[in-house]
Scaffold this active site. Structure first.
Site, PDB file in Angstrom:
ATOM      1  N   HIS A  64      51.502   7.248  69.685  1.00 22.60           N
ATOM      2  CA  HIS A  64      50.804   8.279  68.799  1.00 22.60           C
ATOM      3  C   HIS A  64      49.408   8.673  69.138  1.00 22.60           C
ATOM      4  O   HIS A  64      48.877   7.824  69.846  1.00 22.60           O
ATOM      5  CB  HIS A  64      50.952   7.677  67.481  1.00 22.60           C
ATOM      6  CG  HIS A  64      50.105   6.362  67.115  1.00 22.60           C
ATOM      7  ND1 HIS A  64      50.182   5.085  67.110  1.00 22.60           N
ATOM      8  CD2 HIS A  64      48.797   6.515  66.797  1.00 22.60           C
ATOM      9  CE1 HIS A  64      49.162   4.424  66.873  1.00 22.60           C
ATOM     10  NE2 HIS A  64      48.194   5.316  66.595  1.00 22.60           N
ATOM     11  N   ASP A  80      52.767   3.107  70.584  1.00 23.90           N
ATOM     12  CA  ASP A  80      54.105   3.641  70.496  1.00 23.90           C
ATOM     13  C   ASP A  80      53.925   5.072  70.924  1.00 23.90           C
ATOM     14  O   ASP A  80      54.893   6.064  70.580  1.00 23.90           O
ATOM     15  CB  ASP A  80      54.544   3.629  69.243  1.00 23.90           C
ATOM     16  CG  ASP A  80      53.730   4.147  67.947  1.00 23.90           C
ATOM     17  OD1 ASP A  80      52.565   4.735  68.499  1.00 23.90           O
ATOM     18  OD2 ASP A  80      53.857   3.944  66.887  1.00 23.90           O
ATOM     19  N   GLU A 113      52.827   9.599  64.084  1.00 25.57           N
ATOM     20  CA  GLU A 113      53.672   8.574  64.583  1.00 25.57           C
ATOM     21  C   GLU A 113      54.812   9.122  65.496  1.00 25.57           C
ATOM     22  O   GLU A 113      54.856  10.744  65.212  1.00 25.57           O
ATOM     23  CB  GLU A 113      53.895   7.772  63.488  1.00 25.57           C
ATOM     24  CG  GLU A 113      53.048   7.075  62.621  1.00 25.57           C
ATOM     25  CD  GLU A 113      52.403   5.998  63.432  1.00 25.57           C
ATOM     26  OE1 GLU A 113      52.595   5.770  64.657  1.00 25.57           O
ATOM     27  OE2 GLU A 113      51.857   4.986  62.622  1.00 25.57           O
ATOM     28  N   ASP A 131      40.916  11.750  61.776  1.00 26.45           N
ATOM     29  CA  ASP A 131      41.972  11.269  60.800  1.00 26.45           C
ATOM     30  C   ASP A 131      41.157  10.423  59.702  1.00 26.45           C
ATOM     31  O   ASP A 131      39.944   9.895  59.785  1.00 26.45           O
ATOM     32  CB  ASP A 131      43.123  10.385  61.383  1.00 26.45           C
ATOM     33  CG  ASP A 131      42.644   9.528  62.422  1.00 26.45           C
ATOM     34  OD1 ASP A 131      41.644   9.054  62.453  1.00 26.45           O
ATOM     35  OD2 ASP A 131      43.377   9.454  63.399  1.00 26.45           O
TER      36      ASP A 131
END
Length: 261
Positions: free
Chosen positions: A138, A136, A143, A67
């Site tokens: 991800h 979370d 996300e 990324d």
């Protein structure tokens, strides 16, 4: 999905590095997908140590970025291109030509996403993709509620992710970009081997949801359950919420050596 519980971050890094080294012995020009952040650093350090010791030849290895921030110049010290060059490519003694990643400073961001997806395919696909996991759930910057079929695309970061990443920007969340280019979950699942590394108690709930919970977009890492060769390496703290931890320890202890990572 195979779950391997190790004593600590150092042991996890050494285990994954040995797996990468074995892959490179079988396929010297393997395309390795790398992640950024603090979690994978022990992997890169252990692999560099193997290179220095002459235990593995990485001269033909290729590196693919997972990324990139949108809007940071390629030369910005916290652009992921700079981070990967600094933490992976240079310590392994590789040429920058061995490295490929998306262009986060492109005027046509969507075009850059599509071009990177095409470049990965043209390179023969990723042989081993190293992943971290967010608190979370991800992976990459996919996300919660990202499509499990998503391709490389632009994403808006959650406030929690920006808070988590502020430590790389002198603790100033205002310096953390709001948008990123990330390989999509569908893109990630095309890698031949996925290795997710998680350390620390802060990742325990996300690990448990990913491994033992349902496959659901609300926990993007749970998509690894759909992959035919996914390995999750966690230290004792990150494994602390796993209900089947004893079973995972037993299965790994009984694993034949020839199977490798």
């Amino acid at each position: 999905m195979e779950v391997v519980i190790v004593q600590d971050a150092k042991a996890g890094g050494e285990l994954v590095a040995r797996g990468i080294a074995e892959l490179l012995r079988r396929k010297p020009d393997a395309l390795l997908g790398v992640a950024t952040g603090s979690t994978p650093l022990p992997v890169y350090e252990a692999l560099a140590a193997e290179v220095r010791a002459g235990a593995v030849d990485v001269s033909r290895a290729r590196i693919a970025q997972l990324d990139e921030y949108v809007g940071l110049a390629a030369g910005h010290p916290e652009s992921y291109r700079s981070v990967v060059l600094r933490e992976v490519v240079e310590p392994l003694g590789l040429s920058p030509d061995s490295f490929m990643g998306p262009d986060g400073s492109a005027e046509d961001v969507q075009g850059a996403c599509e071009a990177y997806d095409a470049a990965l395919a043209a390179a023969g696909g990723v042989d081993l993709q190293l992943l971290g996991i967010g608190t979370d759930g991800h992976i990459g910057f996919n996300e919660p509620c990202s499509s499990l079929a998503s391709r490389t695309r632009i994403k808006t970061l959650t406030e929690q992710t920006r808070v988590d990443n502020a430590r790389f920007f002198d603790g100033d969340i205002e310096l953390v970009p709001h948008h990123v280019i990330t390989q999509g979950i569908g893109t990630i699942l095309e890698a031949r081997h996925l290795v997710l590394l998680a350390t620390g108690e802060g990742k325990a709930e996300a690990v448990a949801a990913s491994v033992e919970g349902p496959v659901a977009a609300v926990c993007p890492a749970s998509a690894l359950q759909l992959h035919p060769h996914a390995t999750v390496v966690v230290d004792e703290a990150a494994a602390s919420k796993l209900k089947l931890a004893d079973y995972f320890r037993h299965t790994y202890a009984s694993k034949p050596d020839w199977q490798g990572l």
